[in-house]
Design an enzyme around this catalytic site. Structure first.
Site, PDB file in Angstrom:
ATOM      1  N   THR A  14       0.847  -1.194   0.000  1.00  0.00           N
ATOM      2  CA  THR A  14       0.000   0.000   0.000  1.00  0.00           C
ATOM      3  C   THR A  14       0.883   1.245   0.000  1.00  0.00           C
ATOM      4  O   THR A  14       2.024   1.218   0.458  1.00  0.00           O
ATOM      5  CB  THR A  14      -0.954   0.040   1.212  1.00  0.00           C
ATOM      6  OG1 THR A  14      -0.194   0.186   2.413  1.00  0.00           O
ATOM      7  CG2 THR A  14      -1.810  -1.220   1.292  1.00  0.00           C
ATOM      8  N   GLY A  15       0.343   2.318  -0.537  1.00  0.00           N
ATOM      9  CA  GLY A  15       1.149   3.541  -0.693  1.00  0.00           C
ATOM     10  C   GLY A  15       2.286   3.293  -1.668  1.00  0.00           C
ATOM     11  O   GLY A  15       3.401   3.781  -1.494  1.00  0.00           O
ATOM     12  N   TYR A 152       0.405  12.148  14.909  1.00  0.00           N
ATOM     13  CA  TYR A 152       1.142  11.204  14.056  1.00  0.00           C
ATOM     14  C   TYR A 152       1.898  10.191  14.926  1.00  0.00           C
ATOM     15  O   TYR A 152       1.835   8.980  14.701  1.00  0.00           O
ATOM     16  CB  TYR A 152       2.107  11.979  13.160  1.00  0.00           C
ATOM     17  CG  TYR A 152       3.003  11.117  12.295  1.00  0.00           C
ATOM     18  CD1 TYR A 152       2.461  10.245  11.344  1.00  0.00           C
ATOM     19  CD2 TYR A 152       4.389  11.184  12.398  1.00  0.00           C
ATOM     20  CE1 TYR A 152       3.280   9.458  10.538  1.00  0.00           C
ATOM     21  CE2 TYR A 152       5.213  10.400  11.601  1.00  0.00           C
ATOM     22  CZ  TYR A 152       4.657   9.544  10.676  1.00  0.00           C
ATOM     23  OH  TYR A 152       5.472   8.779   9.889  1.00  0.00           O
TER      24      TYR A 152
HETATM   25  N1  LIG Z   1       9.580   9.923   4.844  1.00  0.00           N
HETATM   26  C1  LIG Z   1       9.876   9.837   6.134  1.00  0.00           C
HETATM   27  O1  LIG Z   1      10.709  10.586   6.650  1.00  0.00           O
HETATM   28  C2  LIG Z   1       9.191   8.793   6.977  1.00  0.00           C
HETATM   29  C3  LIG Z   1       9.693   8.577   8.258  1.00  0.00           C
HETATM   30  C4  LIG Z   1       9.093   7.629   9.078  1.00  0.00           C
HETATM   31  C5  LIG Z   1       8.009   6.921   8.617  1.00  0.00           C
HETATM   32  N2  LIG Z   1       7.528   7.146   7.371  1.00  0.00           N
HETATM   33  C6  LIG Z   1       6.366   6.361   6.939  1.00  0.00           C
HETATM   34  O2  LIG Z   1       6.657   5.785   5.693  1.00  0.00           O
HETATM   35  C7  LIG Z   1       5.429   5.475   5.026  1.00  0.00           C
HETATM   36  C8  LIG Z   1       5.552   5.881   3.574  1.00  0.00           C
HETATM   37  O3  LIG Z   1       5.745   7.267   3.498  1.00  0.00           O
HETATM   38  P1  LIG Z   1       6.719   7.981   2.461  1.00  0.00           P
HETATM   39  O4  LIG Z   1       7.713   8.740   3.228  1.00  0.00           O
HETATM   40  O5  LIG Z   1       7.151   7.030   1.410  1.00  0.00           O
HETATM   41  O6  LIG Z   1       5.712   9.103   1.888  1.00  0.00           O
HETATM   42  P2  LIG Z   1       4.930   9.261   0.507  1.00  0.00           P
HETATM   43  O7  LIG Z   1       5.919   9.325  -0.606  1.00  0.00           O
HETATM   44  O8  LIG Z   1       3.975  10.352   0.716  1.00  0.00           O
HETATM   45  O9  LIG Z   1       4.168   7.864   0.386  1.00  0.00           O
HETATM   46  C9  LIG Z   1       3.023   7.609   1.161  1.00  0.00           C
HETATM   47  C10 LIG Z   1       2.105   6.783   0.305  1.00  0.00           C
HETATM   48  O10 LIG Z   1       0.914   6.499   1.047  1.00  0.00           O
HETATM   49  C11 LIG Z   1      -0.193   6.881   0.235  1.00  0.00           C
HETATM   50  N3  LIG Z   1      -1.371   7.200   1.021  1.00  0.00           N
HETATM   51  C12 LIG Z   1      -1.565   8.220   1.878  1.00  0.00           C
HETATM   52  N4  LIG Z   1      -2.815   8.193   2.347  1.00  0.00           N
HETATM   53  C13 LIG Z   1      -3.425   7.129   1.762  1.00  0.00           C
HETATM   54  C14 LIG Z   1      -4.709   6.571   1.842  1.00  0.00           C
HETATM   55  N5  LIG Z   1      -5.683   7.107   2.599  1.00  0.00           N
HETATM   56  N6  LIG Z   1      -4.978   5.470   1.099  1.00  0.00           N
HETATM   57  C15 LIG Z   1      -4.034   4.909   0.327  1.00  0.00           C
HETATM   58  N7  LIG Z   1      -2.799   5.401   0.195  1.00  0.00           N
HETATM   59  C16 LIG Z   1      -2.506   6.500   0.926  1.00  0.00           C
HETATM   60  C17 LIG Z   1       0.315   8.075  -0.531  1.00  0.00           C
HETATM   61  O11 LIG Z   1      -0.539   8.391  -1.616  1.00  0.00           O
HETATM   62  P3  LIG Z   1      -0.522   9.855  -2.315  1.00  0.00           P
HETATM   63  O12 LIG Z   1       0.647   9.840  -3.253  1.00  0.00           O
HETATM   64  O13 LIG Z   1      -1.832   9.947  -2.946  1.00  0.00           O
HETATM   65  O14 LIG Z   1      -0.311  10.863  -1.184  1.00  0.00           O
HETATM   66  C18 LIG Z   1       1.666   7.535  -0.945  1.00  0.00           C
HETATM   67  O15 LIG Z   1       1.551   6.620  -1.983  1.00  0.00           O
HETATM   68  C19 LIG Z   1       4.331   6.166   5.823  1.00  0.00           C
HETATM   69  O16 LIG Z   1       3.644   5.217   6.594  1.00  0.00           O
HETATM   70  C20 LIG Z   1       5.097   7.138   6.716  1.00  0.00           C
HETATM   71  O17 LIG Z   1       4.428   7.387   7.913  1.00  0.00           O
HETATM   72  C21 LIG Z   1       8.105   8.065   6.537  1.00  0.00           C
END
Ligand SMILES: NC(=O)c1ccc[n+]([C@@H]2O[C@H](COP(=O)([O-])OP(=O)(O)OC[C@H]3O[C@@H](n4cnc5c(N)ncnc54)[C@H](OP(=O)(O)O)[C@@H]3O)[C@@H](O)[C@H]2O)c1
Length: 251
Positions: A14-15, A152
């Protein structure tokens, strides 16, 4: 190099249209998995589909909507059969000072980061092969106390607690449950915080300065951890949360 650590394994991510999820989808495909890329926007899924190679499908599903989770699992299993790897990675992280927290912010965050993965697991469990694996993208935030990230951090803490119980409940089926806790990773997440660009940049510099390795991580570095935990190389690793954070949570 062995490029088939996940040969013929069926993985749902997912995501998967962005950041960590997309990098993981690419790596899993390279390692021979059949991958279901899920995201909430079809156009974003169509866009990334153009750059992917391998056996994959995309399914639009909003993780925060229970019916979507049901449909995701149904369509995925109709296409590929049972699931070997369920990677619940989608999440949102919008900073907001504690004094300004409102119900919408709370509901959006918890519906996406907690309710969504929990209900997706419920839908998927009957279709996950014994010996399969469930992975969550958590975060180091629940181990620290970063200003502005109250809801968060609470959501990720809740997910961690849930994952521990799940680990116990699926033990009879040999299903391993693990989490990844990224530190600051360079992904589009930071552009979705509803904050001005300069504020995001300052925040980023602040995070990077606290990381022992002195920099943000990359999505690929997190994807490598996901591959390890999903593969047979991690066959005796269960219930953990693996920090991929340049040491930030450890100092
Ligand atoms: N980047 C960091 O520094 C960091 C640090 C710690 C943890 N994380 C965690 O890593 C995970 C991935 O994040 P990322 O950093 O790769 O960010 P990202 O590039 O924004 O990816 C997040 C993904 O989740 C999708 N998403 C958000 N809300 C959704 C929903 N309601 N239904 C289905 N998909 C949804 C987004 O879709 P859209 O493209 O439509 O927004 C995107 O595909 C998250 O769980 C985040 O909390 C990230």
């Amino acid at each position: 190099m062995n490029m088939s650590k996940l040969k013929n394994k069926v993985a749902i991510i997912t995501g998967a249209n962005s950041g960590i999820g997309l990098a993981t989808a690419k790596l899993f495909l390279k390692e021979g998995a059949k991958v279901v890329l899920s995201g909430r926007r079809q156009e974003a899924l169509d866009e990334v589909a153009k750059e992917l190679e391998g056996d994959f499908i995309t399914i639009r599903a909003d993780i925060s909507i229970p019916e979507d989770n049901k449909r995701l699992i149904k369509e995925a299993t109709n296409h590929y059969g049972n699931i070997d790897i369920l990677f619940l990675n989608a999440g949102i992280a919008k900073p907001i000072p504690t004094t300004e927290i409102n119900e919408n912010h709370f509901d959006e965050t918890f519906n996406t980061n907690v309710k969504g993965p929990i209900l997706a697991v419920k839908e998927a469990l009957p279709f996950i092969n014994d010996g399969g694996t469930i992975l969550f993208t958590n975060s180091i935030v629940h181990q620290k106390g970063f200003e502005g990230l109250a809801v968060y951090s609470a959501s990720k803490g809740a997910l961690r607690a849930y994952a521990r119980v799940l680990t116990s409940e699926v033990k009879s089926r040999g299903i391993r449950v693990n989490s990844i806790a990224p530190g600051p990773i360079e992904t589009p997440l930071y552009g979705k915080m509803d904050l001005p660009q300069d504020v995001v940049e300052e925040m980023g510099k602040g995070f990077a300065a606290q990381v022992p390795l002195g920099r943000f991580g990359t999505s690929e570095e997190v994807a490598n951890a996901a591959l390890f935990l999903a593969s047979d190389e991690a066959s005796y690793i269960n219930g953990i949360e693996l920090e991929v954070d340049g040491g930030l949570s450890q100092v």
